[in-house]
Design a protein around this motif. Structure first.
Motif, PDB file in Angstrom:
ATOM      1  N   SER A   1       0.880  -1.177   0.000  1.00 30.07           N
ATOM      2  CA  SER A   1       0.000   0.000   0.000  1.00 30.07           C
ATOM      3  C   SER A   1       0.911   1.219   0.000  1.00 30.07           C
ATOM      4  O   SER A   1       2.133   1.107   0.180  1.00 30.07           O
ATOM      5  CB  SER A   1      -0.926   0.008   1.221  1.00 30.07           C
ATOM      6  N   ASP A   2       0.328   2.389  -0.172  1.00 28.22           N
ATOM      7  CA  ASP A   2       1.135   3.614  -0.149  1.00 28.22           C
ATOM      8  C   ASP A   2       1.886   3.743   1.170  1.00 28.22           C
ATOM      9  O   ASP A   2       3.066   4.110   1.200  1.00 28.22           O
ATOM     10  CB  ASP A   2       0.241   4.837  -0.355  1.00 28.22           C
ATOM     11  N   GLU A   3       1.206   3.450   2.284  1.00 28.31           N
ATOM     12  CA  GLU A   3       1.834   3.592   3.598  1.00 28.31           C
ATOM     13  C   GLU A   3       2.972   2.588   3.777  1.00 28.31           C
ATOM     14  O   GLU A   3       4.033   2.934   4.316  1.00 28.31           O
ATOM     15  CB  GLU A   3       0.787   3.414   4.698  1.00 28.31           C
TER      16      GLU A   3
ATOM     17  N   HIS B   1      -7.468  -3.546 -10.586  1.00 26.61           N
ATOM     18  CA  HIS B   1      -8.269  -2.475  -9.990  1.00 26.61           C
ATOM     19  C   HIS B   1      -7.405  -1.300  -9.544  1.00 26.61           C
ATOM     20  O   HIS B   1      -7.934  -0.224  -9.250  1.00 26.61           O
ATOM     21  CB  HIS B   1      -9.093  -3.016  -8.812  1.00 26.61           C
ATOM     22  N   ILE B   2      -6.094  -1.491  -9.490  1.00 27.40           N
ATOM     23  CA  ILE B   2      -5.175  -0.406  -9.160  1.00 27.40           C
ATOM     24  C   ILE B   2      -4.666   0.269 -10.432  1.00 27.40           C
ATOM     25  O   ILE B   2      -4.631   1.496 -10.553  1.00 27.40           O
ATOM     26  CB  ILE B   2      -3.991  -0.923  -8.323  1.00 27.40           C
ATOM     27  N   LEU B   3      -4.283  -0.530 -11.417  1.00 29.52           N
ATOM     28  CA  LEU B   3      -3.694   0.018 -12.638  1.00 29.52           C
ATOM     29  C   LEU B   3      -4.730   0.636 -13.573  1.00 29.52           C
ATOM     30  O   LEU B   3      -4.443   1.603 -14.276  1.00 29.52           O
ATOM     31  CB  LEU B   3      -2.919  -1.085 -13.373  1.00 29.52           C
ATOM     32  N   GLY B   4      -5.928   0.063 -13.612  1.00 31.88           N
ATOM     33  CA  GLY B   4      -6.920   0.556 -14.571  1.00 31.88           C
ATOM     34  C   GLY B   4      -6.436   0.321 -15.993  1.00 31.88           C
ATOM     35  O   GLY B   4      -6.181  -0.809 -16.402  1.00 31.88           O
ATOM     36  N   TRP B   5      -6.283   1.406 -16.753  1.00 35.56           N
ATOM     37  CA  TRP B   5      -5.844   1.281 -18.140  1.00 35.56           C
ATOM     38  C   TRP B   5      -4.323   1.145 -18.267  1.00 35.56           C
ATOM     39  O   TRP B   5      -3.818   0.860 -19.358  1.00 35.56           O
ATOM     40  CB  TRP B   5      -6.305   2.511 -18.932  1.00 35.56           C
ATOM     41  N   LYS B   6      -3.604   1.346 -17.173  1.00 40.66           N
ATOM     42  CA  LYS B   6      -2.150   1.302 -17.231  1.00 40.66           C
ATOM     43  C   LYS B   6      -1.648  -0.136 -17.367  1.00 40.66           C
ATOM     44  O   LYS B   6      -2.337  -1.099 -17.012  1.00 40.66           O
ATOM     45  CB  LYS B   6      -1.538   1.938 -15.981  1.00 40.66           C
ATOM     46  N   SER B   7      -0.425  -0.268 -17.847  1.00 41.63           N
ATOM     47  CA  SER B   7       0.195  -1.587 -18.032  1.00 41.63           C
ATOM     48  C   SER B   7       1.173  -1.863 -16.896  1.00 41.63           C
ATOM     49  O   SER B   7       1.835  -0.943 -16.400  1.00 41.63           O
ATOM     50  CB  SER B   7       0.945  -1.623 -19.378  1.00 41.63           C
ATOM     51  N   PRO B   8       1.308  -3.124 -16.475  1.00 40.24           N
ATOM     52  CA  PRO B   8       2.306  -3.460 -15.450  1.00 40.24           C
ATOM     53  C   PRO B   8       3.733  -3.483 -15.993  1.00 40.24           C
ATOM     54  O   PRO B   8       4.676  -3.716 -15.224  1.00 40.24           O
ATOM     55  CB  PRO B   8       1.870  -4.859 -14.999  1.00 40.24           C
ATOM     56  N   HIS B   9       3.907  -3.244 -17.296  1.00 39.33           N
ATOM     57  CA  HIS B   9       5.215  -3.397 -17.932  1.00 39.33           C
ATOM     58  C   HIS B   9       6.030  -2.111 -17.979  1.00 39.33           C
ATOM     59  O   HIS B   9       6.786  -1.876 -18.916  1.00 39.33           O
ATOM     60  CB  HIS B   9       5.031  -3.969 -19.343  1.00 39.33           C
TER      61      HIS B   9
ATOM     62  N   ALA C   1       7.443   5.698 -14.989  1.00 48.73           N
ATOM     63  CA  ALA C   1       6.471   6.263 -15.926  1.00 48.73           C
ATOM     64  C   ALA C   1       5.517   7.211 -15.209  1.00 48.73           C
ATOM     65  O   ALA C   1       5.121   8.245 -15.758  1.00 48.73           O
ATOM     66  CB  ALA C   1       5.688   5.139 -16.603  1.00 48.73           C
ATOM     67  N   SER C   2       5.140   6.851 -13.987  1.00 44.24           N
ATOM     68  CA  SER C   2       4.261   7.683 -13.161  1.00 44.24           C
ATOM     69  C   SER C   2       4.173   7.043 -11.787  1.00 44.24           C
ATOM     70  O   SER C   2       4.743   5.977 -11.547  1.00 44.24           O
ATOM     71  CB  SER C   2       2.864   7.792 -13.787  1.00 44.24           C
ATOM     72  N   SER C   3       3.450   7.683 -10.892  1.00 34.81           N
ATOM     73  CA  SER C   3       3.185   7.076  -9.587  1.00 34.81           C
ATOM     74  C   SER C   3       1.861   6.322  -9.650  1.00 34.81           C
ATOM     75  O   SER C   3       1.034   6.574 -10.530  1.00 34.81           O
ATOM     76  CB  SER C   3       3.133   8.142  -8.493  1.00 34.81           C
ATOM     77  N   ILE C   4       1.671   5.394  -8.726  1.00 42.92           N
ATOM     78  CA  ILE C   4       0.388   4.697  -8.635  1.00 42.92           C
ATOM     79  C   ILE C   4      -0.177   4.891  -7.237  1.00 42.92           C
ATOM     80  O   ILE C   4       0.557   4.945  -6.249  1.00 42.92           O
ATOM     81  CB  ILE C   4       0.496   3.193  -8.973  1.00 42.92           C
ATOM     82  N   ASP C   5      -1.485   4.999  -7.177  1.00 44.44           N
ATOM     83  CA  ASP C   5      -2.189   5.277  -5.929  1.00 44.44           C
ATOM     84  C   ASP C   5      -2.764   3.972  -5.386  1.00 44.44           C
ATOM     85  O   ASP C   5      -3.644   3.373  -6.001  1.00 44.44           O
ATOM     86  CB  ASP C   5      -3.298   6.300  -6.198  1.00 44.44           C
ATOM     87  N   VAL C   6      -2.261   3.539  -4.205  1.00 43.07           N
ATOM     88  CA  VAL C   6      -2.728   2.294  -3.600  1.00 43.07           C
ATOM     89  C   VAL C   6      -3.106   2.589  -2.147  1.00 43.07           C
ATOM     90  O   VAL C   6      -2.329   2.341  -1.211  1.00 43.07           O
ATOM     91  CB  VAL C   6      -1.651   1.189  -3.654  1.00 43.07           C
ATOM     92  N   PRO C   7      -4.296   3.139  -1.907  1.00 45.83           N
ATOM     93  CA  PRO C   7      -4.680   3.518  -0.542  1.00 45.83           C
ATOM     94  C   PRO C   7      -4.941   2.321   0.369  1.00 45.83           C
ATOM     95  O   PRO C   7      -4.785   2.415   1.588  1.00 45.83           O
ATOM     96  CB  PRO C   7      -5.951   4.339  -0.753  1.00 45.83           C
ATOM     97  N   TYR C   8      -5.359   1.176  -0.222  1.00 47.72           N
ATOM     98  CA  TYR C   8      -5.648  -0.015   0.569  1.00 47.72           C
ATOM     99  C   TYR C   8      -4.719  -1.148   0.119  1.00 47.72           C
ATOM    100  O   TYR C   8      -4.369  -1.243  -1.057  1.00 47.72           O
ATOM    101  CB  TYR C   8      -7.115  -0.432   0.395  1.00 47.72           C
ATOM    102  N   PRO C   9      -4.332  -2.025   1.061  1.00 51.24           N
ATOM    103  CA  PRO C   9      -3.334  -3.057   0.735  1.00 51.24           C
ATOM    104  C   PRO C   9      -3.800  -4.004  -0.377  1.00 51.24           C
ATOM    105  O   PRO C   9      -4.960  -4.428  -0.424  1.00 51.24           O
ATOM    106  CB  PRO C   9      -3.168  -3.815   2.057  1.00 51.24           C
ATOM    107  N   ILE C  10      -2.860  -4.333  -1.250  1.00 54.50           N
ATOM    108  CA  ILE C  10      -3.081  -5.326  -2.292  1.00 54.50           C
ATOM    109  C   ILE C  10      -2.092  -6.467  -2.066  1.00 54.50           C
ATOM    110  O   ILE C  10      -1.123  -6.344  -1.304  1.00 54.50           O
ATOM    111  CB  ILE C  10      -2.900  -4.746  -3.713  1.00 54.50           C
ATOM    112  N   SER C  11      -2.327  -7.604  -2.740  1.00 53.77           N
ATOM    113  CA  SER C  11      -1.422  -8.752  -2.650  1.00 53.77           C
ATOM    114  C   SER C  11      -1.464  -9.498  -3.978  1.00 53.77           C
ATOM    115  O   SER C  11      -2.184  -9.114  -4.894  1.00 53.77           O
ATOM    116  CB  SER C  11      -1.838  -9.681  -1.504  1.00 53.77           C
ATOM    117  N   TRP C  12      -0.719 -10.582  -4.052  1.00 55.02           N
ATOM    118  CA  TRP C  12      -0.729 -11.352  -5.301  1.00 55.02           C
ATOM    119  C   TRP C  12      -1.681 -12.549  -5.228  1.00 55.02           C
ATOM    120  O   TRP C  12      -1.647 -13.419  -6.094  1.00 55.02           O
ATOM    121  CB  TRP C  12       0.681 -11.779  -5.682  1.00 55.02           C
ATOM    122  N   CYS C  13      -2.549 -12.609  -4.224  1.00 57.79           N
ATOM    123  CA  CYS C  13      -3.396 -13.787  -4.016  1.00 57.79           C
ATOM    124  C   CYS C  13      -4.842 -13.565  -4.467  1.00 57.79           C
ATOM    125  O   CYS C  13      -5.404 -12.472  -4.279  1.00 57.79           O
ATOM    126  CB  CYS C  13      -3.400 -14.172  -2.537  1.00 57.79           C
ATOM    127  N   ASP C  14      -5.409 -14.614  -5.028  1.00 56.87           N
ATOM    128  CA  ASP C  14      -6.818 -14.683  -5.399  1.00 56.87           C
ATOM    129  C   ASP C  14      -7.197 -13.612  -6.423  1.00 56.87           C
ATOM    130  O   ASP C  14      -6.396 -12.767  -6.799  1.00 56.87           O
ATOM    131  CB  ASP C  14      -7.719 -14.589  -4.157  1.00 56.87           C
TER     132      ASP C  14
END
Length: 466
Positions: free
Chosen positions: A150-152, A172-180, A287-300
């Motif tokens: 998360s951001d914090e 849900h974090i990236l939206g139209w952006k690419s992870p690459h 490329a830019s910053s990303i806004d992650v107000p709530y924790p994300i993970s790689w699961c599910d």
């Protein structure tokens, strides 16, 4: 030019034994030694050693152009040292190649980043120290347990001095952006973020041997062609997974290691390179910053923290565990510290999940999430009692914080006085050397003054004879 960053993770928890209510205050040992020893030996034989050997061979065959990263939890390193030292030796050989970067993690592979920031910082520092001790490397990139971010959390990681961090390329974090692309933390712009491509990663770790998968069988040239077909501007491909995917999740009989070994040659044909995370961070601007107000993970599918705190049982267990974090930090008891690391492992809370994610949860010896919860809470009750014997439950947080401040101030004063003492000892040693040097210089002069001249001595003898 596209570059591929492979990141492999090694984590093995200490499995808990059956612990009954009547064992509380009677038995302070919580672990199933047989399951732990046989489990780590099995995964080392079937997965870690074959996979690490394949990676070493890929480095050799590519003349060092194949590069990758490894993240190893502290509790996994402890188990490997005890039961599978050959894996540690193989990791040391990989470290010596210069083509393997070690990534920092929380020591326990737990959820302290969500519940206990000070404990989280301590865990990360201890794991980095362990990496330096075993492999002679100081991590500059971080990957949290299950890539929780998360951001914090990013701001805390940046404060620890890390230049980059892995996390999930959640839709849900990236939206139209690419992870690459390389991104940066919203609250700490100096921390660069490397986002996992979950489709490419799961193609290998989850779907490779599934005959019902539409892309089965997957070959290396087909896999690389999929990457090459991506837009030219998308330069960074982060493929991240558990190392145990090779041999455990995906059997070796599926030829998954042969698939892996073929990737460097296929990538070279498409003019692709391989990079460590530090090399990517040093070479590419965000490329830019990303806004992650709530924790994300790689699961599910949700890519959140619900696998570990999604129901009432999990939240109660976490609250009770981290409710004594301050007391544990004050404690100097080695066994309590070791148990604290083992009890924090996020696997313990994943056993309690009631979530239907479409993937079967391996709960080990437990029949249900309620069974896992009951067993864990029995152990935790005993552990809390042991901690409260050292720091009574009546001490509130203010008293603990005040006591912590006093202890920290005393430690700082001791360090300061020790530094003064060391300085004084050095000055004394220098003065002794100077005195000894002067003494050695004056010694010949003194001896010459005490010894009479030859003529005077002879004249004295004649005078006495007369």
């Amino acid at each position: 030019m596209k570059t591929i960053c492979f990141y492999f993770e090694i984590h093995q928890m200490f499995h808990l034994k059956r612990y009954r209510f009547f064992d509380i205050n009677a038995d302070h040992y919580y672990y199933d030694d047989y399951v732990n020893e046989t489990g780590i030996e099995e995964v080392a034989e079937k997965s870690y050693m074959p996979a690490l050997s394949a990676l070493k061979e890929m480095i050799r065959q590519s003349n060092g152009s194949f590069r990758f990263a490894l993240g190893i939890s502290g509790v996994a390193l402890d188990q490997l040292e005890m039961h599978a030292p050959d894996v540690i030796e193989m990791l040391q050989e990989l470290a010596a190649t210069g083509c393997c970067e070690f990534v920092a993690q929380p020591y326990s592979y737990g959820l302290s980043s969500l519940k206990d920031v000070e404990g989280f910082k301590d865990e990360v520092k201890r794991q980095c120290s362990k990496i330096r001790q075993l492999f002679g490397r100081t991590p500059s990139v971080f990957a949290n347990s299950n890539m929780i971010y998360s951001d914090e959390i990013g701001a805390v990681v940046a404060g620890l001095g890390f230049k980059g961090m892995f996390t999930e390329g959640a839709k849900h974090i990236l939206g139209w952006k690419s992870p690459h692309y390389v991104y940066n933390c919203n609250l700490a712009p100096n921390l660069k973020l490397l986002l996992r491509d979950f489709n490419l990663s799961d193609d290998i770790s989850l779907r490779f041997s599934n005959p019902d998968w539409s892309e089965y069988p997957l070959f290396a040239d087909k896999y690389i062609a999929k990457i090459a077909a991506m837009p030219e501007a998308e330069q960074v491909i982060n493929i991240c997974m558990d190392l145990s995917a090779f041999g455990m999740a995906q059997p070796l009989s599926s030829n998954i290691l042969e698939f892996l070994k073929a990737i460097p040659a296929c990538a070279a044909e498409k003019s692709m390179t391989f990079s460590t995370p530090s090399e990517i961070i040093a070479g590419l601007a965000p490329a830019s910053s990303i806004d992650v107000p709530y924790p994300i993970s790689w699961c599910d599918e949700e890519r959140d923290t619900s696998p570990w705190e999604g129901n009432v049982m999990q939240r109660e267990a976490l609250d009770k565990l981290y409710g004594i974090a301050e007391r544990v930090r004050l404690c100097n008891n080695r066994l309590i510290k070791q148990d604290w690391d083992c009890l924090q492992a996020c696997d313990n809370f994943h056993y309690m999940t009631t979530k239907n994610s479409g993937i079967t949860v391996d709960r080990g010896i437990f029949d249900s999430p309620f069974d896992a919860f009951t067993n864990y809470m029995n152990i935790l009750a005993d552990f809390v009692n042991r901690v409260n014997e050292l720091f009574p439950e009546g001490m509130d947080n203010e008293e603990i914080n005040s006591y912590t401040t006093v202890v920290n101030n005393q430690n700082d004063e001791i360090k300061f006085l020790k530094g003064r003492l060391d300085t004084a000892n050095c000055e004394i040693a220098e003065l002794k050397q100077q005195v000894e040097k002067l003494r050695m210089e004056e010694k010949p002069k003194a001896e010459a003054e005490e010894k009479p001249a030859p003529r005077k001595a002879a004249r004295a003898k004649k005078t006495s004879a007369k």
